[in-house]
Motif scaffolding. Structure first.
Motif, PDB file in Angstrom:
ATOM      1  N   ALA A 137       0.743  -1.179  -0.112  1.00 11.64           N
ATOM      2  CA  ALA A 137      -0.091   0.055   0.055  1.00 11.64           C
ATOM      3  C   ALA A 137       0.988   1.088  -0.030  1.00 11.64           C
ATOM      4  CB  ALA A 137      -0.836   0.244   1.184  1.00 11.64           C
ATOM      5  N   ASN A 172       5.478  -5.772   5.920  1.00 17.01           N
ATOM      6  CA  ASN A 172       5.512  -7.086   6.417  1.00 17.01           C
ATOM      7  C   ASN A 172       4.901  -8.124   5.348  1.00 17.01           C
ATOM      8  OD1 ASN A 172       5.367  -6.165   9.010  1.00 17.01           O
ATOM      9  ND2 ASN A 172       3.211  -5.566   8.776  1.00 17.01           N
ATOM     10  N   ASP A 212      -3.902  -3.144   4.622  1.00 15.96           N
ATOM     11  CA  ASP A 212      -4.399  -3.872   5.684  1.00 15.96           C
ATOM     12  C   ASP A 212      -4.867  -2.993   6.774  1.00 15.96           C
ATOM     13  OD1 ASP A 212      -3.571  -5.983   4.367  1.00 15.96           O
ATOM     14  OD2 ASP A 212      -2.812  -7.020   6.089  1.00 15.96           O
ATOM     15  N   LYS A 258       4.702 -17.786   0.396  1.00 14.30           N
ATOM     16  CA  LYS A 258       4.576 -17.991  -1.037  1.00 14.30           C
ATOM     17  C   LYS A 258       6.139 -18.895  -1.268  1.00 14.30           C
ATOM     18  CE  LYS A 258       1.516 -17.258  -0.365  1.00 14.30           C
ATOM     19  NZ  LYS A 258       0.572 -16.704   0.779  1.00 14.30           N
ATOM     20  N   THR A 314       3.245 -12.346   2.698  1.00  9.05           N
ATOM     21  CA  THR A 314       2.948 -13.118   1.053  1.00  9.05           C
ATOM     22  C   THR A 314       4.296 -13.493   1.093  1.00  9.05           C
ATOM     23  OG1 THR A 314       1.400 -11.153   0.894  1.00  9.05           O
ATOM     24  CG2 THR A 314       2.260 -12.415  -0.777  1.00  9.05           C
ATOM     25  N   GLY A 335       7.291   6.290  12.935  1.00 12.25           N
ATOM     26  CA  GLY A 335       6.514   7.637  12.759  1.00 12.25           C
ATOM     27  C   GLY A 335       5.264   7.558  13.415  1.00 12.25           C
ATOM     28  N   ASP A 387       9.189   3.744   7.534  1.00 14.48           N
ATOM     29  CA  ASP A 387       9.019   2.292   7.861  1.00 14.48           C
ATOM     30  C   ASP A 387      10.080   2.064   9.003  1.00 14.48           C
ATOM     31  OD1 ASP A 387       7.772  -0.241   6.137  1.00 14.48           O
ATOM     32  OD2 ASP A 387       8.990  -0.521   7.736  1.00 14.48           O
ATOM     33  N   ASP A 388       9.043   1.439   9.933  1.00 14.93           N
ATOM     34  CA  ASP A 388       9.713   0.880  11.302  1.00 14.93           C
ATOM     35  C   ASP A 388      10.741  -0.182  11.107  1.00 14.93           C
ATOM     36  OD1 ASP A 388       8.165  -0.973  11.129  1.00 14.93           O
ATOM     37  OD2 ASP A 388       6.929  -0.373  13.195  1.00 14.93           O
ATOM     38  N   ALA A 440      -2.361  -8.126  -0.252  1.00 14.00           N
ATOM     39  CA  ALA A 440      -1.226  -7.450  -0.879  1.00 14.00           C
ATOM     40  C   ALA A 440      -1.719  -6.961  -2.373  1.00 14.00           C
ATOM     41  CB  ALA A 440       0.051  -8.191  -1.159  1.00 14.00           C
TER      42      ALA A 440
END
Ligand SMILES: Cc1cc2nc3c(=O)[nH]c(=O)nc-3n(C[C@H](O)[C@H](O)[C@H](O)COP(=O)(O)OP(=O)(O)OC[C@H]3O[C@@H](n4cnc5c(N)ncnc54)[C@H](O)[C@@H]3O)c2cc1C
Length: 464
Positions: free
Chosen positions: A16, A43, A310, A53, A49, A116, A35-36, A318
């Motif tokens: 996203a 994720n 999500d 997979k 995903t 953030g 991003d943390d 995804a």
């Protein structure tokens, strides 16, 4: 303290966040992503995903080796350990991170690694791993912080034998027996992966049918194939408590049953990553699952703040998250890329794989739509035989008068790929979205796609 100024700040670099950031940057906006983790991909790439997979793919190769008689010339069937197959997943994750890092660099998007949170509607504070605090100001913010496994307070996730779908990727041995609690998509996929590795799996389902949103014939087929691969499915069960032992776990069910295994994998629900965002500072509310509400433009209750993926709940895929992110940015930059993301195919990577689009038989019957069915069974198809993949079926549901394709439901080899042919046809207008396309078009031979032609002829033969 320096303040960095941006047009758009995106929180989260999963599908996203990436979809949102790329669309805004391509429209000429100055964009930052936060991003943390210390790597991009979210994720999806690191815990969801991609690893699942990649694990599945390796397990399928092992199953092929163990069941295809040709391989007996080079060795007897053998089992691989979970850590063995995990290694190939880690290689894929690393490649994904490299590709995705390149996308941000090429599009001149600044990436900040840290947690953030909102100081106010236009100010994001980022706490970096080294403790440094960065301040970003933005005209618009897109929340794309994803979700994590839901952890009820009465389950001890610190116990070394209790895992969720994140921590299972740290499993350093192969259990002989595994309980999977929760038979949704993630639970069913992991049941396939572990049973493919020779693990005896107890799959605990709160409902009376696996993945009840699927066409019931396909759901039945999944149950059959899981069972034949040593998965014991227990329907209509709920946990009372989970007892951790030194050498395993006992699951106590409300029905009075007790199940013992070497480990338990909890796959029951997810919760939105909103608790660290400081949403209380800006008046955005979340529901009991930590999810943010948005309107059809992916805008939250605060005008300059959007959310996608999500963190907004359904469908938590995804595939949809990337499009929602792109669409949220499209709402901001107004470049014609906004759309409501609702035409989402189902892609479930169980063994066998499942995919569908459109209405199922139950829905069409309930709506009193006079439909007919055309089927192709993979066991009779040349490409499936060549590939040693006899399990599967493609089913087309179509209107018996207009021949319009109303639904495509598929399980087996390449199901999640070939469903897109049906999707493309269903999106056409007029005669172009009817069964005639499949009988008046030459398909490559031998292909799995040819199943459409076989199913279409089968369906037409049922008409009178
Ligand atoms: C086991 C498993 C298998 C799956 N398989 C599939 C599949 O086959 N197909 C499919 O379509 N979907 C699948 N999914 C679902 C898919 O992974 C998610 O829908 C997708 O990851 C959602 O993307 P996202 O961008 O919303 O968030 P995410 O991918 O969750 O990324 C969000 C990022 O934001 C970060 N973040 C959180 N809070 C903050 C903060 N305060 N500051 C900065 N960063 C923050 C997170 O750490 C993360 O890196 C699967 C999920 C799981 C768990």
């Amino acid at each position: 303290m320096a303040v960095y100024n941006y047009d758009v700040v995106v929180l989260g670099s999963g599908p996203a966040g990436e979809g949102a950031a790329m669309n805004a940057a391509k429209a000429g906006r100055k964009v930052a992503v936060v991003d943390d983790r210390r790597e991009v991909g979210g994720n999806c790439t690191h815990l969801g995903t991609i690893p699942s997979k990649a694990l599945r793919h390796s397990v399928r190769q092992i199953m092929q080796f163990n069941t295809n008689p040709m391989f007996r010339q080079i060795g007897e069937p053998r089992w691989f350990s979970f850590p063995d197959v995990l290694k190939s997943a880690e290689r894929v994750i690393a490649k994904q991170v490299t590709s995705r890092t390149g996308y941000y660099a090429r599009n001149r998007i600044d990436v900040f690694f840290g947690t953030g949170s909102f100081a106010d509607e236009q100010t994001i504070e980022v706490v970096c791993p080294n403790g440094v605090l960065e301040t970003l100001s933005a005209k618009q913010v897109i929340i794309a912080t994803g979700s994590r496994p839901y952890r009820p307070a009465d389950v001890d996730f610190n116990h070394p034998r209790v895992y969720d779908s994140d921590t299972i990727l740290t499993l350093s041995h192969t259990p002989r027996r595994l309980i999977i609690y929760g038979a949704g998509v993630i639970g069913s996929e992991y049941a396939s992966i572990f049973s493919g590795l020779g693990v005896l799996v107890d799959l605990i389902d709160n409902r009376d049918q696996l993945l009840s949103f699927l066409d019931s014939e396909i759901s039945d087929a999944l149950s059959y194939h899981l069972r034949t691969n040593n998965v014991l499915i227990r329907h209509n069960e709920e946990y009372e408590r989970i007892e951790g032992l030194d050498n395993g776990v006992i699951l106590h069910l409300k029905s009075g049953k007790k199940i013992k295994a070497d480990a338990l994998l909890w796959c029951n629900g997810r919760t939105g990553n909103t608790d660290k965002l400081g949403l209380e500072n800006i008046g955005i509310h979340v529901n009991s699952r930590g999810q943010v509400q948005v309107d059809e433009h992916y805008r939250t209750e605060v005008e300059n703040i959007y959310a996608a993926g999500d963190v907004i709940g359904w469908p938590s895929l995804a595939s949809a998250a990337a499009d929602q992110g792109r669409s949220a940015a499209g709402s901001i930059v107004d470049n014609g890329s906004w759309r409501i993301v609702d035409d989402i195919p189902t892609g479930i990577y169980t063994i066998p794989e499942i995919s569908s689009i459109g209405k199922n038989e139950h829905e069409l019957t309930k709506a009193k739509i006079p439909y007919e069915v055309g089927k192709a069974f993979f066991k009779s198809m040349a490409r499936a035989q060549i590939s040693h993949e006899p399990v599967g079926m493609l089913k087309i549901l179509f209107h018996r008068e207009t021949l319009e394709v109303l639904g495509v439901h598929c399980f087996g080899y390449q199901a999640s790929e070939i469903v897109h042919i049906g999707q493309a046809i269903m999106n056409q207008k007029g005669e172009a979205n009817t069964l005639k396309y499949f009988v008046n078009t030459t398909f490559n031979y031998p292909t799995m796609a040819e199943a459409y032609r076989v199913a279409a002829f089968d369906g037409l033969n049922r008409l009178f």
